[in-house]
Design a protein around this motif. Structure first.
Motif, PDB file in Angstrom:
ATOM      1  N   UNK A  41       0.837  -1.194   0.000  1.00  0.00           N
ATOM      2  CA  UNK A  41       0.000   0.000   0.000  1.00  0.00           C
ATOM      3  C   UNK A  41       0.873   1.247   0.000  1.00  0.00           C
ATOM      4  N   UNK A  42       0.354   2.308  -0.608  1.00  0.00           N
ATOM      5  CA  UNK A  42       1.034   3.599  -0.534  1.00  0.00           C
ATOM      6  C   UNK A  42       0.626   4.269   0.764  1.00  0.00           C
ATOM      7  N   UNK A  69       5.768   3.613   1.088  1.00  0.00           N
ATOM      8  CA  UNK A  69       5.010   2.377   0.893  1.00  0.00           C
ATOM      9  C   UNK A  69       5.146   1.511   2.143  1.00  0.00           C
ATOM     10  N   UNK A  70       4.154   0.666   2.360  1.00  0.00           N
ATOM     11  CA  UNK A  70       4.272  -0.327   3.417  1.00  0.00           C
ATOM     12  C   UNK A  70       3.570  -1.593   2.971  1.00  0.00           C
ATOM     13  N   UNK A  71       3.890  -2.699   3.630  1.00  0.00           N
ATOM     14  CA  UNK A  71       3.242  -3.979   3.341  1.00  0.00           C
ATOM     15  C   UNK A  71       2.397  -4.349   4.550  1.00  0.00           C
ATOM     16  N   UNK A  72       1.163  -4.763   4.312  1.00  0.00           N
ATOM     17  CA  UNK A  72       0.241  -5.057   5.406  1.00  0.00           C
ATOM     18  C   UNK A  72       0.683  -6.251   6.242  1.00  0.00           C
ATOM     19  N   UNK A 110       7.683  11.546 -12.457  1.00  0.00           N
ATOM     20  CA  UNK A 110       8.430  10.386 -11.984  1.00  0.00           C
ATOM     21  C   UNK A 110       7.437   9.423 -11.339  1.00  0.00           C
ATOM     22  N   UNK A 111       7.562   8.152 -11.684  1.00  0.00           N
ATOM     23  CA  UNK A 111       6.714   7.106 -11.117  1.00  0.00           C
ATOM     24  C   UNK A 111       7.599   6.200 -10.264  1.00  0.00           C
ATOM     25  N   UNK A 112       7.154   5.952  -9.030  1.00  0.00           N
ATOM     26  CA  UNK A 112       7.858   5.056  -8.115  1.00  0.00           C
ATOM     27  C   UNK A 112       6.922   3.899  -7.808  1.00  0.00           C
ATOM     28  N   UNK A 113       7.461   2.682  -7.903  1.00  0.00           N
ATOM     29  CA  UNK A 113       6.659   1.480  -7.685  1.00  0.00           C
ATOM     30  C   UNK A 113       7.282   0.628  -6.583  1.00  0.00           C
ATOM     31  N   UNK A 114       6.418  -0.053  -5.837  1.00  0.00           N
ATOM     32  CA  UNK A 114       6.842  -1.025  -4.828  1.00  0.00           C
ATOM     33  C   UNK A 114       6.124  -2.333  -5.130  1.00  0.00           C
ATOM     34  N   UNK A 115       6.829  -3.449  -4.938  1.00  0.00           N
ATOM     35  CA  UNK A 115       6.243  -4.764  -5.215  1.00  0.00           C
ATOM     36  C   UNK A 115       6.790  -5.767  -4.208  1.00  0.00           C
ATOM     37  N   UNK A 122       2.085  -1.377  -5.610  1.00  0.00           N
ATOM     38  CA  UNK A 122       1.527  -0.047  -5.376  1.00  0.00           C
ATOM     39  C   UNK A 122       2.446   0.941  -6.080  1.00  0.00           C
ATOM     40  N   UNK A 123       1.919   2.126  -6.370  1.00  0.00           N
ATOM     41  CA  UNK A 123       2.729   3.136  -7.053  1.00  0.00           C
ATOM     42  C   UNK A 123       2.310   4.519  -6.624  1.00  0.00           C
ATOM     43  N   UNK A 124       3.216   5.443  -6.839  1.00  0.00           N
ATOM     44  CA  UNK A 124       2.929   6.858  -6.629  1.00  0.00           C
ATOM     45  C   UNK A 124       3.692   7.621  -7.700  1.00  0.00           C
TER      46      UNK A 124
END
Length: 137
Positions: A41-42, A69-72, A110-115, A122-124
């Motif tokens: 999640x962002x 970002x964080x992971x639940x 700029x796009x930042x993604x976390x996986x 998630x992205x921002x």
């Protein structure tokens, strides 16, 4: 009487399953637990940036409080970043840090993604405006 009928139905059903199993049919119960729990999640947005010339490098720790970002389920996250126009800025991540390096005057997103390991993403995104340095600076 109902109890006898119910037990008879269960008994016949059990016999049918045994017959199918012994007739060369394979009955499998799939384990759907793939070890993946939670999702990415962002948490906070990165604000739009104004960078001056080619001298100013923006660095953001994506894991520092407040985390972007964080992971639940507190799983490990992988990060990636890029710019819509890589001639204006170079955007990349390394060891949980976001780097935005201005290359020339202009504006880009700029796009930042976390996986995580299971593919939850998630992205921002944010705008970067690179302005010319003032003469004599």
């Amino acid at each position: 009487m109902r109890t006898v009928t119910h037990r008879s139905f269960l008994f016949v059903s059990a016999l049918a399953l045994i017959a199918l199993g012994s007739a060369g049919c394979e009955i499998q119960i799939n384990d759907l637990d793939d070890g993946c729990f939670g999702d990415v999640r962002r948490n906070v947005a990165i604000p739009d940036l104004i960078l001056v010339g080619q001298a100013e490098l923006y660095v953001r720790d994506l894991l520092a409080d407040p985390e972007v970002f964080f992971h639940t389920d507190d799983a490990f996250l992988y990060f990636d970043a890029d710019a819509d126009n890589s001639r204006i800025v170079e955007a990349y991540t390394d060891n949980g840090f976001l780097y935005v390096e201005p290359l020339r005057v202009g504006t880009t997103r700029v796009v930042v993604r976390a996986e995580d390991d299971c593919g939850s993403r998630a992205r921002t995104s944010f705008l970067v405006d690179v302005i010319p340095a003032k003469a004599g600076s």
